[in-house]
Design a protein around this motif. Sequence first.
Motif, short mmCIF file in Angstrom:
data_model
loop_
_atom_site.label_atom_id
_atom_site.label_comp_id
_atom_site.label_asym_id
_atom_site.label_seq_id
_atom_site.Cartn_x
_atom_site.Cartn_y
_atom_site.Cartn_z
N MET A 1 52.58 29.97 41.36
CA MET A 1 52.21 31.13 40.52
C MET A 1 51.28 32.06 41.32
N VAL A 2 51.62 33.34 41.31
CA VAL A 2 50.83 34.29 42.09
C VAL A 2 49.46 34.50 41.44
N GLY A 3 48.47 34.80 42.27
CA GLY A 3 47.11 34.97 41.75
C GLY A 3 47.01 36.16 40.80
N THR A 4 46.30 35.97 39.69
CA THR A 4 46.15 37.07 38.74
C THR A 4 44.70 37.24 38.35
N ALA A 5 44.36 38.42 37.88
CA ALA A 5 43.02 38.69 37.35
C ALA A 5 43.21 39.47 36.06
N GLU A 6 42.78 38.86 34.94
CA GLU A 6 42.95 39.54 33.65
C GLU A 6 41.59 39.95 33.11
N LEU A 7 41.51 41.19 32.66
CA LEU A 7 40.24 41.75 32.18
C LEU A 7 40.29 41.90 30.66
N LYS A 8 39.23 41.39 30.03
CA LYS A 8 39.10 41.58 28.57
C LYS A 8 37.71 42.13 28.30
N PHE A 9 37.65 43.13 27.41
CA PHE A 9 36.35 43.64 27.00
C PHE A 9 35.96 42.96 25.69
N GLU A 10 34.96 42.07 25.78
CA GLU A 10 34.54 41.37 24.57
C GLU A 10 33.72 42.28 23.67
N ALA A 11 33.06 43.23 24.28
CA ALA A 11 32.34 44.27 23.55
C ALA A 11 32.46 45.53 24.39
N GLU A 12 31.87 46.63 23.93
CA GLU A 12 31.96 47.89 24.67
C GLU A 12 31.33 47.76 26.06
N VAL B 1 40.35 34.70 36.40
CA VAL B 1 41.20 34.62 37.60
C VAL B 1 41.95 33.29 37.56
N SER B 2 43.22 33.36 37.93
CA SER B 2 44.02 32.14 37.91
C SER B 2 45.15 32.24 38.93
N GLY B 3 45.87 31.14 39.09
CA GLY B 3 47.01 31.12 40.02
C GLY B 3 46.58 30.90 41.46
N ALA B 4 47.53 31.14 42.37
CA ALA B 4 47.27 30.94 43.80
C ALA B 4 47.00 32.29 44.46
N TRP C 1 42.92 29.57 46.82
CA TRP C 1 42.22 30.84 47.05
C TRP C 1 42.03 31.05 48.54
N ASP C 2 41.85 32.33 48.89
CA ASP C 2 41.51 32.67 50.27
C ASP C 2 40.70 33.96 50.26
N SER C 3 40.75 34.70 51.35
CA SER C 3 39.93 35.92 51.46
C SER C 3 40.24 36.94 50.38
N SER C 4 41.48 36.94 49.88
CA SER C 4 41.84 37.94 48.87
C SER C 4 40.98 37.76 47.61
N LYS D 1 33.57 27.69 58.11
CA LYS D 1 34.31 26.42 58.01
C LYS D 1 34.16 25.85 56.59
N ASP D 2 32.90 25.84 56.12
CA ASP D 2 32.66 25.29 54.79
C ASP D 2 33.31 26.16 53.71
N GLY D 3 33.19 27.48 53.90
CA GLY D 3 33.72 28.38 52.88
C GLY D 3 35.22 28.36 52.79
N LEU D 4 35.89 28.49 53.92
CA LEU D 4 37.35 28.63 53.91
C LEU D 4 38.07 27.33 54.24
N GLY D 5 37.32 26.29 54.61
CA GLY D 5 37.94 25.00 54.93
C GLY D 5 38.82 25.04 56.17
N ILE D 6 38.40 25.84 57.15
CA ILE D 6 39.21 26.01 58.37
C ILE D 6 38.95 24.84 59.32
#
Lengths: 375, 267
Positions: free
Chosen positions: A1-12, A19-22, A58-61, B186-191
């Motif tokens: 499953m591709v990484g997703t980010a869903e935004l909800k406004f609980e109040a104004e 965030v979920s997925g890969a 997760w990664d740098s993205s 290394k710790d952060g990204l597990g490289i």
Amino acid sequence: MVGTAELKFEAEDAAEITVSGAWNLRERNRSPTDCVAKISSKKSMASVKVRAVNLEAWDSSLVSFLVGIVEVCKAQNSSLDFDGIPAGALKLVDLAETSKAADVQISEKRSKNPLALLIGYLVAAFANSKNFIEFLGETCSAVAAFFKRRVRIRAQEFLVILQDVGVRALPIVALISFLVGLIIAFISILELAQFGASIYVADLVGISMMREMGCIMTGVIMSGRTGAAFAATIGTMVVNDEVDALQTTGFSSVNFLILPRIFALALMMPLLCMFSAFIGIFGGLCAAVIRTDLSITQYCMQTANAVFVNDFLVGIAKGTFFGMLIAIIGCLKGLKCGRSAEDVGLATTAAVVTSITAIIVADAAFAVIFASIGV
Amino acid sequence: MDSKISVKNLDMAYGGYVVMEGISFDVQRGEVFLIIGRSGCGKSTLLKYLLGLKHAGNGKIFYDGVDANELINGDDFYGRKIGVLYQGGALWSSMTLAENVALPLETYTDLSSREIKELVDLKLALVGLKNFEDFYPAQISGGMKKRAGLARAMALDPEILFFDEPSAGLDPVSARRLDDLILELKDGLGITIIAVTHELASIFAIGTRAMYLDVETKTATAIGAPKELLASSRDKNVVAFLSRGTKTPALTSEERRMLLNNPTEFD
């Protein structure tokens, strides 16, 4: 499953991002930047919560996304909570946020203002002229010191340079000069034959090769061959700190690097120019013998009658001057080279372009001077 | 154990000259594996074999159990899964720092230019080069070049990072900062990290395990945690190397204990 980010406004003024997925930077995550844009579009935001649910990888993205959220929250003075975000990712977010550029800034950023660029170019042109004059002064005083025997050059290195700029240049000079002589003769024969004056092709080829074309063509060849080599060699030495090492060891870079090259080209260029002239005349002879009914003897006699000692001396003088010009420009561009591989390329290009331009300008000046003194 | 890289009976040679023979070792996922030894022992040559820059004639190299020769034929493995920090940074001089980091992302991903810019900003921020995006390599210091090279090496979040003498030529403070950064990443990204080094402080600060290449016997004579090698190795060359250097006699047991407690003091 591709990484997703869903935004909800609980109040104004309260938002929750799930965030979920890969999260993989090689695959597009579903509109993570929209969350940042939507939050930053709010006038004020009291709190933002980022929650990880079923976060598979997760990664740098993901880190990049979180850094964006942190920056928006900082800008809006809103509180930020993380829930279930991997510790490694939070560590990197922290590192990215806290790391400051600690090293000293070495030079200014390049300006993009056109006026500033124009002024920059003018200042650079002035600095280049100043550099050239300074360098010329240093070189002249080094030459004077050499003749007063205060400066010595290393004989072995000088001979190697002499061989490189002289003997090794003969084949290319011969080929180009032969073809130039041939071309001049062919064009001349076409016109002269209409007046029954084919014999004068020997005069045209002889005088033009001896006074002009021999020197110009050799100068252009040597600019591209030897001037470029001087700039590249010395430029690489600058990049490798070899020139600095020479100076800190007490050697003058002008005495050590420049003088042998100037002397070598000043010695070899007149010889190459004369060689070029004779080969060009030979090329003309070949064309004349093939295209007209002139004999070899007739052509040689006509050339001997047309070319005077003056023409020969003019060729020698120009050759010597052009040789010094090419060496000085090549060495100067090398010495003023920057500190990177690209700078060596730029120095080499500049050496060739400047040398060829300088040769043409100098030749024009010679033509005016020789005409006015009747040589 | 989970081996990321396995090397089996590798012979290294330049033409007919044999540098090392029968090298075998495994690098575990997520560890910092150091290749150490005296100058000229073949550390950098081994790195070239691991990077696929030299073809392994005798012996095999496996990445995640797959023969490296097959990976070379599958072209972009080395670009995608591996990052390298060269000794001098090896930044492309005609490009700005941002362009240096962006190039692998532009080549190997379909990300938009905005996403690439965000990632480039992140990578440069991680190595402490925020605001230096538009600088050219010639305009920054040696330490900054190394950090920019590290940002480029990490551009694609590689699974394995190779370092060739990461601390060489840096002052002790910058070297320490780079070592800390390597550990953070290394710790952060597990490289998984493989580094060639002979900087004692770095060896003890970042190394999970180290392999000593012996120039005399032309083989790997010791593999283990640096502190354990120093404390218990029976190879006098290994102990001498980890103590101070090959010309100095090995340290006394008391000196060894001091070194173990505070490695930077002996740098």
